[in-house]
Design a protein around this motif. Sequence first.
Motif, mmCIF file in Angstrom:
data_model
loop_
_atom_site.group_PDB
_atom_site.id
_atom_site.type_symbol
_atom_site.label_atom_id
_atom_site.label_comp_id
_atom_site.label_asym_id
_atom_site.label_seq_id
_atom_site.Cartn_x
_atom_site.Cartn_y
_atom_site.Cartn_z
ATOM 1 N N PHE A 99 0.852 -1.181 0.000
ATOM 2 C CA PHE A 99 0.000 0.000 0.000
ATOM 3 C C PHE A 99 0.889 1.232 0.000
ATOM 4 C CE2 PHE A 99 -2.125 -3.465 2.106
ATOM 5 C CZ PHE A 99 -3.395 -3.456 1.558
ATOM 6 N N VAL A 100 0.406 2.337 -0.549
ATOM 7 C CA VAL A 100 1.171 3.580 -0.590
ATOM 8 C C VAL A 100 0.270 4.756 -0.227
ATOM 9 C CG1 VAL A 100 2.806 2.726 -2.321
ATOM 10 C CG2 VAL A 100 0.735 3.909 -3.079
ATOM 11 N N ASP A 101 0.880 5.889 0.100
ATOM 12 C CA ASP A 101 0.060 7.071 0.354
ATOM 13 C C ASP A 101 -0.500 7.617 -0.951
ATOM 14 O OD1 ASP A 101 2.548 8.055 -0.503
ATOM 15 O OD2 ASP A 101 2.535 9.739 0.890
ATOM 16 N N SER A 102 0.318 7.618 -2.012
ATOM 17 C CA SER A 102 -0.127 8.086 -3.320
ATOM 18 C C SER A 102 0.677 7.369 -4.396
ATOM 19 C CB SER A 102 0.076 9.600 -3.433
ATOM 20 O OG SER A 102 -0.116 10.018 -4.761
ATOM 21 N N ARG A 103 -0.003 6.735 -5.315
ATOM 22 C CA ARG A 103 0.703 6.094 -6.433
ATOM 23 C C ARG A 103 1.518 7.120 -7.208
ATOM 24 N NH1 ARG A 103 -4.301 3.290 -6.312
ATOM 25 N NH2 ARG A 103 -4.054 1.033 -6.224
ATOM 26 N N ALA A 104 0.984 8.342 -7.338
ATOM 27 C CA ALA A 104 1.636 9.389 -8.123
ATOM 28 C C ALA A 104 2.989 9.810 -7.548
ATOM 29 C CB ALA A 104 0.721 10.611 -8.233
ATOM 30 N N THR A 105 3.185 9.670 -6.232
ATOM 31 C CA THR A 105 4.452 10.094 -5.629
ATOM 32 C C THR A 105 5.380 8.934 -5.284
ATOM 33 O OG1 THR A 105 3.509 10.120 -3.398
ATOM 34 C CG2 THR A 105 3.416 12.183 -4.659
#
Length: 181
Positions: free
Chosen positions: A65-71
Amino acid sequence: PGMAVVDDLAAAASAADIITCATMATDPVIKGEWLRPGQHVDLIGAYRPDMREADDRALTRARIFVDSRATTIGHIGELKIPLAHGVIGVGDVLADYYDLASGAFARRSEDEITLFKNGGGAHLDDDRAVYSGSGWGIGAVGWGSSGSKGSNAGQSSLLRCIPIVRFLCLHSITSPSKTHV
């Protein structure tokens, strides 16, 4: 209070329920072979394309899991390097904070290993670590924070199934020879 220095990182990681790593490591300090069912790995350091805190095996054993795929995808070595080498695929990143409403940002069972990679700023790292520990009376786990809980809704859904016994925090280390738990 409630913290100790350990000499054996592998043993400390294996004994921890939550492993939080906030380092400037360019080589992984968390090995997948150390992980056991039910653990959560929180990777909040290593923000450049050449940095990594966890090895390939940790990524392949965990639900990511990530906070934002974009970052994170394509920007941070933690994911960029294993993606480039075919170790993981973009689809292995299961959810980010934008998926909170869908329910995808959650554990499926108490036995799975979950891994969270943060691509955001240091202020979010600190708040997330304090929030993660505060629910179980751990406090600031070794460094100060404002204690804000605004950015942590997804993190708590990953952690809710973990009965806390031990919390391992690697923070700004250059060598894994001494670690605070």
